[in-house]
Every structure is written in C-alpha cells, then in structure tokens.
Design a protein around this motif. Structure first.
Motif, PDB file in Angstrom:
ATOM      1  N   SER A 170      41.393  38.170  37.535  1.00  0.00           N
ATOM      2  CA  SER A 170      40.241  38.259  36.629  1.00  0.00           C
ATOM      3  C   SER A 170      39.444  36.951  36.595  1.00  0.00           C
ATOM      4  O   SER A 170      38.238  36.953  36.377  1.00  0.00           O
ATOM      5  N   GLY A 171      40.133  35.840  36.818  1.00  0.00           N
ATOM      6  CA  GLY A 171      39.468  34.536  36.815  1.00  0.00           C
ATOM      7  C   GLY A 171      38.560  34.312  38.009  1.00  0.00           C
ATOM      8  O   GLY A 171      37.797  33.354  38.055  1.00  0.00           O
ATOM      9  N   LEU A 172      38.670  35.207  39.008  1.00  0.00           N
ATOM     10  CA  LEU A 172      37.854  35.076  40.220  1.00  0.00           C
ATOM     11  C   LEU A 172      36.876  36.236  40.379  1.00  0.00           C
ATOM     12  O   LEU A 172      36.171  36.327  41.375  1.00  0.00           O
ATOM     13  N   GLN A 173      36.855  37.117  39.374  1.00  0.00           N
ATOM     14  CA  GLN A 173      36.035  38.322  39.454  1.00  0.00           C
ATOM     15  C   GLN A 173      34.549  38.004  39.622  1.00  0.00           C
ATOM     16  O   GLN A 173      33.821  38.673  40.350  1.00  0.00           O
ATOM     17  N   TRP A 174      34.096  36.926  38.945  1.00  0.00           N
ATOM     18  CA  TRP A 174      32.673  36.548  39.030  1.00  0.00           C
ATOM     19  C   TRP A 174      32.248  36.194  40.454  1.00  0.00           C
ATOM     20  O   TRP A 174      31.087  36.355  40.821  1.00  0.00           O
ATOM     21  N   LEU A 175      33.217  35.769  41.275  1.00  0.00           N
ATOM     22  CA  LEU A 175      32.917  35.467  42.686  1.00  0.00           C
ATOM     23  C   LEU A 175      33.049  36.719  43.546  1.00  0.00           C
ATOM     24  O   LEU A 175      32.326  36.896  44.529  1.00  0.00           O
ATOM     25  N   ALA A 176      33.967  37.609  43.140  1.00  0.00           N
ATOM     26  CA  ALA A 176      34.108  38.896  43.834  1.00  0.00           C
ATOM     27  C   ALA A 176      32.845  39.735  43.631  1.00  0.00           C
ATOM     28  O   ALA A 176      32.400  40.444  44.540  1.00  0.00           O
ATOM     29  N   ASP A 177      32.250  39.624  42.447  1.00  0.00           N
ATOM     30  CA  ASP A 177      31.033  40.388  42.131  1.00  0.00           C
ATOM     31  C   ASP A 177      29.871  40.040  43.055  1.00  0.00           C
ATOM     32  O   ASP A 177      28.928  40.812  43.186  1.00  0.00           O
ATOM     33  N   LEU A 178      29.945  38.865  43.672  1.00  0.00           N
ATOM     34  CA  LEU A 178      28.874  38.433  44.596  1.00  0.00           C
ATOM     35  C   LEU A 178      29.140  38.893  46.033  1.00  0.00           C
ATOM     36  O   LEU A 178      28.395  38.546  46.947  1.00  0.00           O
ATOM     37  N   GLY A 179      30.233  39.639  46.208  1.00  0.00           N
ATOM     38  CA  GLY A 179      30.534  40.166  47.541  1.00  0.00           C
ATOM     39  C   GLY A 179      31.620  39.434  48.294  1.00  0.00           C
ATOM     40  O   GLY A 179      31.965  39.799  49.424  1.00  0.00           O
ATOM     41  N   HIS A 180      32.195  38.386  47.695  1.00  0.00           N
ATOM     42  CA  HIS A 180      33.234  37.628  48.387  1.00  0.00           C
ATOM     43  C   HIS A 180      34.576  38.356  48.335  1.00  0.00           C
ATOM     44  O   HIS A 180      34.951  38.907  47.303  1.00  0.00           O
ATOM     45  N   GLU A 181      35.280  38.306  49.453  1.00  0.00           N
ATOM     46  CA  GLU A 181      36.645  38.851  49.473  1.00  0.00           C
ATOM     47  C   GLU A 181      37.556  37.853  48.762  1.00  0.00           C
ATOM     48  O   GLU A 181      37.494  36.647  49.027  1.00  0.00           O
ATOM     49  N   ILE A 182      38.382  38.343  47.853  1.00  0.00           N
ATOM     50  CA  ILE A 182      39.297  37.471  47.122  1.00  0.00           C
ATOM     51  C   ILE A 182      40.731  37.810  47.499  1.00  0.00           C
ATOM     52  O   ILE A 182      41.144  38.970  47.443  1.00  0.00           O
ATOM     53  N   LYS A 183      41.476  36.805  47.931  1.00  0.00           N
ATOM     54  CA  LYS A 183      42.908  36.985  48.171  1.00  0.00           C
ATOM     55  C   LYS A 183      43.612  36.843  46.819  1.00  0.00           C
ATOM     56  O   LYS A 183      43.455  35.810  46.156  1.00  0.00           O
ATOM     57  N   SER A 184      44.336  37.868  46.416  1.00  0.00           N
ATOM     58  CA  SER A 184      44.905  37.866  45.061  1.00  0.00           C
ATOM     59  C   SER A 184      45.792  36.639  44.849  1.00  0.00           C
ATOM     60  O   SER A 184      46.612  36.300  45.700  1.00  0.00           O
ATOM     61  N   PRO A 185      45.599  35.955  43.709  1.00  0.00           N
ATOM     62  CA  PRO A 185      46.346  34.712  43.474  1.00  0.00           C
ATOM     63  C   PRO A 185      47.789  34.961  43.048  1.00  0.00           C
ATOM     64  O   PRO A 185      48.063  35.846  42.244  1.00  0.00           O
ATOM     65  N   VAL A 186      48.687  34.195  43.635  1.00  0.00           N
ATOM     66  CA  VAL A 186      50.093  34.165  43.197  1.00  0.00           C
ATOM     67  C   VAL A 186      50.525  32.698  43.173  1.00  0.00           C
ATOM     68  O   VAL A 186      49.946  31.868  43.873  1.00  0.00           O
ATOM     69  N   PRO A 187      51.538  32.368  42.365  1.00  0.00           N
ATOM     70  CA  PRO A 187      51.976  30.962  42.304  1.00  0.00           C
ATOM     71  C   PRO A 187      52.518  30.462  43.645  1.00  0.00           C
ATOM     72  O   PRO A 187      53.083  31.228  44.428  1.00  0.00           O
ATOM     73  N   SER A 188      52.319  29.187  43.886  1.00  0.00           N
ATOM     74  CA  SER A 188      52.890  28.516  45.050  1.00  0.00           C
ATOM     75  C   SER A 188      53.457  27.186  44.559  1.00  0.00           C
ATOM     76  O   SER A 188      53.095  26.721  43.482  1.00  0.00           O
ATOM     77  N   LEU A 189      54.338  26.596  45.334  1.00  0.00           N
ATOM     78  CA  LEU A 189      54.892  25.279  44.988  1.00  0.00           C
ATOM     79  C   LEU A 189      55.640  25.319  43.655  1.00  0.00           C
ATOM     80  O   LEU A 189      55.199  24.772  42.662  1.00  0.00           O
TER      81      LEU A 189
END
Length: 402
Positions: A170-189
């Motif tokens: 949801s925190g990246l939805q505003w960038l997805a709305d512009l047509g960008h593909e979003i790789k779903s975020p998961v924790p790392s490190l």
C-alpha cells in the motif's frame, strides 16, 4: 528549472546535491514526510554509519546485491566505492576500513556523515521541507505536480523519488498508479528466531567462520555467526536472509537451518581432523581439546548434544561417537520460527521494478521527467555498507536528470 526530491534520506540528499551541482541555477527542494532527516544514516552501524565498503572491484561489489546487482554493475562504472571515498574525504570527512571491509568515518560517529550532507545542502542553497508527505504525482504537459494533500500541489519540471523502502504494498500504490510495476515488498536482512532451541543459552558466543544453509534449498551463507538470546545472527545468517528474502517469506519464516561450525566443506577433512586428535590426544578428555578452536561453551554444548560425556577420553568415543561428532560439526540442525529486524536497519526487498526504469538514467519508462533513487527501487544488499553505496550511486545517476 525546478526540481523536487521526494525523501530526506541518504539517496534523497545525494540526489538533491547532484541535481543542484549539475544545474546550479535550478531550484531544488527536498520533501520529507516526517520531522526527521537522514534518520537511517544516523542509526546505521550502531550509530557509527557504515558509509560504504572497501572493495574496489565492481564485479565483487555487484555480487553483494541479491536484487539489482546486474543493473548496478553498469552504474558503478559512473559512481562506485572509490568515488564515495573521494566525495566524503574531499569534504573533510576522513574514512577508514575495518578488516571486514566495512568503511566508517574516523570519528566513529554517524553525525559526521549527517553534518557533511547537511552542510553540502545548505552550501548549495537547497530547500528542505519536513512534514511534507507527497500523496500523489500528477503528470502535466511540461512537468509534474506533487500533491501534498487533496488541494495543495507544487509544480516541478523534474522529480526524483527517493522515498525509501515500504514494508507494505500500500505504501507504493501511488507509484503503481502511474503505471510502474511494483515488486511486492518483503523484509530482508534479518536475524533468525529459535524459540524452541537450547542453543540460545550460549548467548554472546561467536564463531569466526561458519557455513549456513536453508535445509532443502541451494542457498548458502558464510562468515561470522553470533548466537543471541533469541537465536542466531551475524553475517552467516544475514547473507541467507538477504538472498533468501522471498523464499523465507514464502516459508512464513519457518524452516530448518543447517550449520557447519567448521566452515570446511569436505567432510572427510573434518573426519581426518577428529582422527588426528584421537591419535595425538587419546588420553585427554573431550572437553579439553577443541577441534577448529571452537569456543569452549559451544564445544561443550555440542558434546552434550551428541550425548558424549565431557570427561570421556578421546580414544574411548568409538565409531558411533566419531560419526555423531562429525555430523554435528558439519551439519548441525536448528529449527527457525520467525525473524527479528537486524539492529534498527530495516531493509526491504521489493519496490519499483527495474524493468520500469531506464537502466542508464533511472528515469521512469512511464512518466518523462520522473526519476528514482535508493531503496524505493527493487535494489537491496547484504550488510557491509552496500545498501548505502546503492543510495549514493543511484542518487548520483538520478541527479544527472538525463
């Protein structure tokens, strides 16, 4: 030209500095949604700030990135660890490298890095607005409008998004709305929790070099391993959590960890080491002769796990005991149930797909004049200064606005 930079972290500051340096007559404004600036820089490395890594090989450098390494390899030609070192030292920040290749300011205080970046921004006349959360980007005929709420918007000719990683889609939805593909975020490190394992009683014990694996998978990690009061940490674990971020998320952080305490991949060599001890120290007690110079507490723990009395003599353990010891030394298994964030350094795997941006300029393929830098991109690394290096490099490239 009016340039907007979304995000007041490492990548945002560096991108703003580069943009203003490249276009001195432009107006550059940093928009940070919180009250704090450079907050990750401040807490990283236990408050010392692991600025970059000392490796100068671009090939080796790019291997530290489970996601984005291939694209960064090209970008590192333009700005890499050597350039980072030169950039800070030329501004009066002396750096030094530890034996593990991590680079810190000589002051051992992250405030030195914060001050350097803040001074540069002030010197260049870059404006900073805090508590300025961008809700929406709207493309216009000759630029972009950034909406801070439903009514107020600011027009920019060019915009660099350096908003950092988001733990939720949801925190990246505003960038997805512009047509960008979003790789779903998961924790790392992250570190591994072992609520049911007795090994936690060895809290504080560290092994200089160990090999780790996720049982049933090809992933391998190695390096120092630290036993904690909740499970295991250290580079041998963090490398696995980074390269296996998606895999471990799919497993819901429940799996078996295989630990090779000897770091020796050939089991026959370990067998020979044990046989040599039996020959040379046969009359000595097991507890007093430690193979591979393992910490005493760990060695005694492994002996107990193998059901071998500490006071038993080496030449009395027999074939069965020998086999048990070799198996524990090279393939010790622990049940992992859950994870813990590594220190305060929250890193996400995921973000704006690199397929959605121009690999040379980091400009959006969907929205002209929109650029990306830092962890908002699907780029992340193992621990060791590599995540900051990605921030400096992508900030440098995005700041060219080409």
């Amino acid at each position: 030209m009016k340039i907007g930079v979304i995000g007041g972290g490492a990548a945002g500051f560096f991108a703003a500095i580069q943009a203003k340096s490249n276009y001195p007559s432009s107006t550059v404004i940093i928009l940070e949604k919180s009250k704090k600036l450079l907050s990750k820089v401040k807490i990283s490395g236990g408050g010392r700030c692991n600025v970059t890594n000392a490796t100068t090989s671009i090939s080796e450098l790019s291997k530290a990135y489970p996601r984005g390494g291939k694209q960064l390899k090209k970008l590192f030609q333009k700005f890499n660890t050597i350039h980072t070192h030169e950039w800070f030292t030329s501004r009066g920040v002396e750096l030094y490298a530890q034996d593990d290749q991590r680079v810190f300011p000589v002051s051992d205080d992250s405030q030195t890095i914060v001050d350097c970046l803040m001074n540069e921004v002030q010197k260049l006349g870059i404006t900073i607005k805090t508590e300025a959360s961008v809700k929406k980007i709207q493309p216009e005929e000759n630029g972009l409008s950034l909406f801070l709420d439903d009514v107020n918007n600011i027009f920019f000719d060019k915009v660099i998004v350096a908003a950092g990683g988001s733990p939720k889609m949801s925190g990246l939805q505003w960038l997805a709305d512009l047509g960008h593909e979003i790789k779903s975020p998961v924790p790392s490190l992250f570190t591994f929790n072992m609520p049911n394992e007795k090994v936690k009683s060895l809290m504080g014990v560290a092994v200089d070099q160990a090999t780790t694996r996720i049982q049933g998978e090809k992933l391998i990690g190695n390096g120092p391993l630290l036993i904690t009061h909740w499970g295991m940490s250290g580079p041998a674990v963090l490398v696995l959590s980074s390269f296996g971020a998606r895999l471990l998320s799919d497993k819901n952080y429940q799996f078996n960890l295989q630990v090779n305490w000897t770091n020796e991949q050939n089991q026959e060599i370990v067998r020979q080491e044990i046989l040599n001890i039996m020959t040379d120290h046969g009359q000595k007690q097991l507890q007093n002769i430690r193979p591979y110079m393992l910490p005493s507490r760990l060695w005694h723990f492994l002996l107990t796990k193998a059901e071998l009395p500490l006071t038993q003599k080496w030449d009395e353990i027999g074939k069965k005991g020998t086999h048990k010891l070799i198996e524990l030394l090279t393939n010790d298994i622990y049940e992992v149930k859950g994870k813990t964030t590594f220190k305060e350094e929250f890193v996400t795997c995921g973000g704006v797909s690199l397929q959605s941006v121009n690999s040379k300029t980091l400009e959006s393929k969907h929205i002209p004049g929109l650029y990306f830098a830092g962890e908002v991109l699907d780029i992340d690394a193992i621990t060791g200064g590599y995540n900051f290096q990605a921030a400096w490099t992508t900030g440098f490239i995005a700041g060219k606005l080409k």
